[in-house]
Design a protein around this motif. Structure first.
Motif, PDB file in Angstrom:
ATOM      1  N   VAL A 319       2.998   6.287  10.843  1.00  0.00           N
ATOM      2  CA  VAL A 319       3.668   5.853   9.406  1.00  0.00           C
ATOM      3  C   VAL A 319       3.420   4.710   8.620  1.00  0.00           C
ATOM      4  O   VAL A 319       4.269   3.957   9.046  1.00  0.00           O
ATOM      5  CB  VAL A 319       4.528   6.969   8.889  1.00  0.00           C
ATOM      6  CG1 VAL A 319       5.876   6.253   8.945  1.00  0.00           C
ATOM      7  CG2 VAL A 319       4.165   6.817   7.097  1.00  0.00           C
ATOM      8  N   LYS A 320       2.142   3.966   7.920  1.00  0.00           N
ATOM      9  CA  LYS A 320       2.129   3.207   7.335  1.00  0.00           C
ATOM     10  C   LYS A 320       2.092   3.419   6.015  1.00  0.00           C
ATOM     11  O   LYS A 320       1.993   4.383   5.373  1.00  0.00           O
ATOM     12  CB  LYS A 320       1.139   2.286   7.977  1.00  0.00           C
ATOM     13  CG  LYS A 320       1.134   1.530   9.156  1.00  0.00           C
ATOM     14  CD  LYS A 320      -0.382   0.683   9.710  1.00  0.00           C
ATOM     15  CE  LYS A 320      -0.053  -0.146  11.553  1.00  0.00           C
ATOM     16  NZ  LYS A 320       0.956  -0.884  11.019  1.00  0.00           N
ATOM     17  N   GLN A 321       2.418   2.305   5.401  1.00  0.00           N
ATOM     18  CA  GLN A 321       2.821   2.299   3.297  1.00  0.00           C
ATOM     19  C   GLN A 321       2.006   1.227   2.949  1.00  0.00           C
ATOM     20  O   GLN A 321       2.707   0.216   3.325  1.00  0.00           O
ATOM     21  CB  GLN A 321       4.493   2.340   3.398  1.00  0.00           C
ATOM     22  CG  GLN A 321       4.180   2.911   2.221  1.00  0.00           C
ATOM     23  CD  GLN A 321       5.635   3.245   1.392  1.00  0.00           C
ATOM     24  OE1 GLN A 321       6.866   2.934   2.163  1.00  0.00           O
ATOM     25  NE2 GLN A 321       5.763   3.398   0.366  1.00  0.00           N
ATOM     26  N   PHE A 322       1.141   1.618   2.350  1.00  0.00           N
ATOM     27  CA  PHE A 322       0.279   0.561   1.866  1.00  0.00           C
ATOM     28  C   PHE A 322       1.167  -0.032   0.262  1.00  0.00           C
ATOM     29  O   PHE A 322       0.390   1.597  -0.461  1.00  0.00           O
ATOM     30  CB  PHE A 322      -1.181   0.402   1.452  1.00  0.00           C
ATOM     31  CG  PHE A 322      -2.023   0.061   3.230  1.00  0.00           C
ATOM     32  CD1 PHE A 322      -1.719  -0.486   4.150  1.00  0.00           C
ATOM     33  CD2 PHE A 322      -3.199   0.696   3.710  1.00  0.00           C
ATOM     34  CE1 PHE A 322      -1.943   0.139   5.114  1.00  0.00           C
ATOM     35  CE2 PHE A 322      -4.494   1.041   4.465  1.00  0.00           C
ATOM     36  CZ  PHE A 322      -2.862   0.295   6.146  1.00  0.00           C
ATOM     37  N   GLU A 323       0.545  -1.065   0.253  1.00  0.00           N
ATOM     38  CA  GLU A 323       1.169  -1.639  -1.688  1.00  0.00           C
ATOM     39  C   GLU A 323       0.162  -2.875  -1.823  1.00  0.00           C
ATOM     40  O   GLU A 323       0.339  -3.880  -1.480  1.00  0.00           O
ATOM     41  CB  GLU A 323       2.790  -1.785  -1.708  1.00  0.00           C
ATOM     42  CG  GLU A 323       2.694  -2.283  -3.173  1.00  0.00           C
ATOM     43  CD  GLU A 323       2.801  -1.596  -3.718  1.00  0.00           C
ATOM     44  OE1 GLU A 323       2.062  -1.895  -4.883  1.00  0.00           O
ATOM     45  OE2 GLU A 323       3.751  -0.697  -4.396  1.00  0.00           O
ATOM     46  N   ILE A 324      -0.394  -2.782  -2.927  1.00  0.00           N
ATOM     47  CA  ILE A 324      -1.594  -3.816  -3.154  1.00  0.00           C
ATOM     48  C   ILE A 324      -0.791  -4.853  -3.649  1.00  0.00           C
ATOM     49  O   ILE A 324      -1.627  -6.019  -3.856  1.00  0.00           O
ATOM     50  CB  ILE A 324      -2.688  -3.423  -3.976  1.00  0.00           C
ATOM     51  CG1 ILE A 324      -3.927  -3.670  -4.530  1.00  0.00           C
ATOM     52  CG2 ILE A 324      -1.742  -2.878  -5.862  1.00  0.00           C
ATOM     53  CD1 ILE A 324      -5.105  -3.722  -4.554  1.00  0.00           C
TER      54      ILE A 324
END
Length: 489
Positions: A319-324
């Motif tokens: 699982v990866k969590q992307f944040e701009i």
């Protein structure tokens, strides 16, 4: 308040959490709260500061500092320090209908504004609050309080989230006959299906709902106003209406490949997971399973964190969590002084669990999705991203600028979009023919809560946009006051 020297004599102490490796095996709450004696010592840490920012609920640079409910925090801290728990819950309930909810899920802006936190650890206000209400339940202090007099006026509350429940509870206490309409099969709105069970066990909600029913509030489920319930029938039957339908229209991501199978809104993932858990302990398979799958969560807020934690409990492959946005600093910067809300790096329970399991943070910062790629059957397989820098445009606003040559490809079987919400769902707005503001929220002045439609009021996220549970409760309470005035009580 409390012991004047308590913050100097006692260290901050909070409940112990079950180890991440153990708690990801279940969906129950995982904290062991302090003993009565230890909690009273924590009450002693509340200093006689003179200006209690903790209960101010003011906005500084667009962020709240202190409790939006204006909870009488120094008073009930002092009372638990002195062992007067019954008096403490009486003070707590004067300003908060549901401390059993906020004591679990509120991000505690009260602690951010705590004066003791200026030069050291803040008072453990959130856990003091939760301990007060839970002890009151345990000792039988919390009992139904049925209104002695009824006004004969009838009020409909559309939506059973925190704003709707607060409005209903307050209106019932005024003596009106209140009926709550909920489109789902269970009541509680985002409390029930938007917040995972490990953050707020649903028995806590049901416990309060049972009390409200005994006190006279009526609840109707599977009542989707605008579809199987029409507004004319409601307006004809009730003397006033409170719309508290939330901001349930999720923000989408318009990138090539969005139509591929395996891309979901986070709210759908979380709702289905909790419903299946409650219905059958996941035996019915009526949920989105990510077992043995590569998961990417797009969005760095609380909902994204909940997706990370839930995916770990499913047994995902990765699982990866992307944040701009960029990574926040670990400590306050000079332009973010106390008592502002601290814009610092927060490691929430989902990231904490991932770090324990894999030795690194699942979050990737300054990253933007360019395309979704799939196979010949239309199944998602990879996500193409690019790194960004934040720069000022010609109008002085900060905007993301792509970094040339920073494209990356990530494997992904499932993507969850957790990028916030854009206001109420349009069919409810259209049914009542109510005006909206530029942000697609229902138009109603704060403090008045009256829409352009006669006898129709609104409160919570539906009026103010996506916000905190504590703000929803405040708006529900205040809207109830205005409805009560409108009804001439």
């Amino acid at each position: 308040m409390g012991k004047p020297t308590g913050f100097l004599e006692y260290e901050r102490k909070v409940s112990e959490a079950e180890s991440p490796k153990d708690r990801i095996q279940h969906y129950n709450e995982f904290h062991t709260y302090l003993s009565k004696e230890d909690q009273e010592i924590q009450g002693a840490r509340c200093m006689d500061c003179g200006v209690p920012f903790c209960q101010s609920g003011i906005l500084i640079k667009g962020m709240v500092s202190g409790c939006p409910l204006n909870n009488l925090i120094p008073e009930w801290n002092d009372l638990i320090y002195r062992g007067q728990w019954k008096e403490a819950v009486e003070r707590l309930l004067k300003t908060n209908n549901f401390p059993e909810f906020t004591g679990r899920v509120c991000p505690a802006p009260c602690e951010a504004g705590c004066t003791a936190g200026l030069n050291g650890p803040s008072v453990s206000i959130k856990e003091n609050e939760c301990s007060i209400i839970e002890r009151a339940y345990e000792e039988g202090v919390i009992k139904p309080n049925i209104p002695k007099n009824r006004t004969g006026k009838k009020v409909a509350v559309i939506g059973s989230g925190p704003a709707g429940l607060a409005a209903a509870d307050s209106l019932n206490k005024y003596g009106h006959e209140v009926t709550v309409f909920e489109r789902s099969d269970r009541f509680g709105g985002l409390l029930m299906y938007g917040i995972p069970n490990m953050k707020l066990e649903k028995r806590i909600i049901e416990r309060k709902l049972d009390i409200m029913r005994t006190e006279g509030v009526k609840f109707i489920n599977n009542a989707n106003v605008g579809q199987n319930y029409k507004k004319d029938d409601i307006l004809n039957e009730f003397d006033a209406v409170v719309l508290a339908c939330g901001a349930s229209n999720p923000r989408d991501l318009k990138a090539p490949g969005r139509e591929l199978k395996g891309i979901y809104f986070a709210v759908d993932f979380l709702k289905q997971n909790t419903k299946s858990l409650l219905d059958s302990n996941h035996e019915d398979d009526n949920y989105i399973s990510v077992k043995d799958k590569n998961v990417i969560v797009i969005g760095g807020g609380d909902t994204g964190t909940d997706c990370v934690a839930t995916s770990l409990r499913h047994g995902c492959k990765s699982v990866k969590q992307f944040e701009i946005m960029g990574e926040p600093p670990k400590e306050r910067t000079a332009n973010n002084p106390w008592p502002q809300w601290p814009r610092v790096l927060k490691v929430d329970y989902g990231q904490e669990e991932f770090i324990e399991m894999y030795g690194r943070d699942p979050r990737e910062y300054n990253i933007s999705v360019k395309t979704f790629e799939g196979d010949e059957s239309g199944n998602l397989k990879t996500v193409k991203t690019v790194r960004v820098n934040w720069e000022k445009n010609e109008k002085g606003a900060m905007v993301p600028k792509e970094i040339e040559g920073s494209e990356e490809i990530f494997e992904a079987d499932v993507v969850f979009l957790a990028m916030g919400f854009l206001g109420a769902e349009q069919y409810v707005v259209d049914e009542f023919k109510i005006e909206q503001d530029a942000r697609s929220n229902v138009k109603a002045e704060y403090g008045e809560f009256k829409t352009n439609v006669d006898k129709v009021f609104t409160a919570g996220d539906m009026r103010r946009g996506q916000s905190l549970v504590v703000w929803a409760i405040r708006e529900g309470r205040d809207a109830a006051t205005k409805v009560n005035e409108y009804l001439g009580n």
